[in-house]
Design a protein around this motif. Sequence first.
Motif, mmCIF file in Angstrom:
data_model
loop_
_atom_site.group_PDB
_atom_site.id
_atom_site.type_symbol
_atom_site.label_atom_id
_atom_site.label_comp_id
_atom_site.label_asym_id
_atom_site.label_seq_id
_atom_site.Cartn_x
_atom_site.Cartn_y
_atom_site.Cartn_z
ATOM 1 N N ASP A 8 82.144 46.382 77.805
ATOM 2 C CA ASP A 8 80.871 45.997 77.183
ATOM 3 C C ASP A 8 80.939 44.573 76.645
ATOM 4 N N PHE A 16 80.855 42.188 79.581
ATOM 5 C CA PHE A 16 79.503 42.135 80.164
ATOM 6 C C PHE A 16 78.575 41.286 79.309
ATOM 7 N N ILE A 17 78.612 41.485 77.993
ATOM 8 C CA ILE A 17 77.727 40.739 77.093
ATOM 9 C C ILE A 17 77.969 39.243 77.207
ATOM 10 N N THR A 18 79.249 38.837 77.170
ATOM 11 C CA THR A 18 79.577 37.411 77.272
ATOM 12 C C THR A 18 79.167 36.852 78.633
ATOM 13 N N SER A 19 79.413 37.598 79.698
ATOM 14 C CA SER A 19 79.045 37.157 81.047
ATOM 15 C C SER A 19 77.531 37.015 81.167
ATOM 16 N N TYR A 20 76.799 37.985 80.652
ATOM 17 C CA TYR A 20 75.334 37.967 80.704
ATOM 18 C C TYR A 20 74.781 36.754 79.965
ATOM 19 N N GLU A 21 75.271 36.520 78.747
ATOM 20 C CA GLU A 21 74.799 35.378 77.959
ATOM 21 C C GLU A 21 75.142 34.054 78.640
ATOM 22 N N THR A 22 76.320 33.999 79.263
ATOM 23 C CA THR A 22 76.733 32.771 79.948
ATOM 24 C C THR A 22 75.845 32.482 81.152
ATOM 25 N N ILE A 23 75.566 33.498 81.953
ATOM 26 C CA ILE A 23 74.738 33.311 83.151
ATOM 27 C C ILE A 23 73.323 32.910 82.776
ATOM 28 N N ILE A 24 72.760 33.578 81.753
ATOM 29 C CA ILE A 24 71.397 33.235 81.307
ATOM 30 C C ILE A 24 71.340 31.787 80.826
#
Length: 195
Positions: free
Chosen positions: A4, A7-15
């Motif tokens: 989790d 995923f959160i860090t990856s999601y924020e980075t991609i956005i």
Amino acid sequence: NLLDHIFITSYETIISFILSTIIGIFIATILWWSNTLSKILEPYITILNSLPKVSLGPLLIIWMGANIKSIVLMAILISVFTIILNMYNAFIETDKAKIFLMKSFKANKFQIFTKLVFRSNIPSLANTLKINISLSLIGVIMGELLVSKEGIGYLIMYGSQVFNMNYVIMGVVLLVILTVMLYCIISYIEKISKK
């Protein structure tokens, strides 16, 4: 749950990467399009680029709240100025002879930009994106250190607060792995675009 946090860090980075890239290219295009605007705005952009973005953290928290928005905005502020300056400099260094040739064939400014200026600077864009993905990740981690309750940055901060070096070292190792993965993805996209 470790997955989790990843995923959160990856999601924020991609956005933040996508948004900063779009905003950066758009502003660089406007600066190339208008000499007057570029003369007015370029000094301010350079000054803002040198400003330590961490100092804006408390303001972002007050303005946006302690949530994902402030983290993404922090990452955008860190990475967007690099894209603007790199792409603007690449645009204005486009071969003047080719631009003159297109003008002699009655090409308008939009055609010159889309057919020549932007296309000839795709390698510069690819190199800038490689830098931008790292800066986006740095911005996300800095944001997570300030306000987040989840993510790799939160794990590192929590580990340092409870003196648990396992969390800190694990967070750093995860950051290295995530950075390499994101860089490889950008490099793969670059190879596909060249084909």
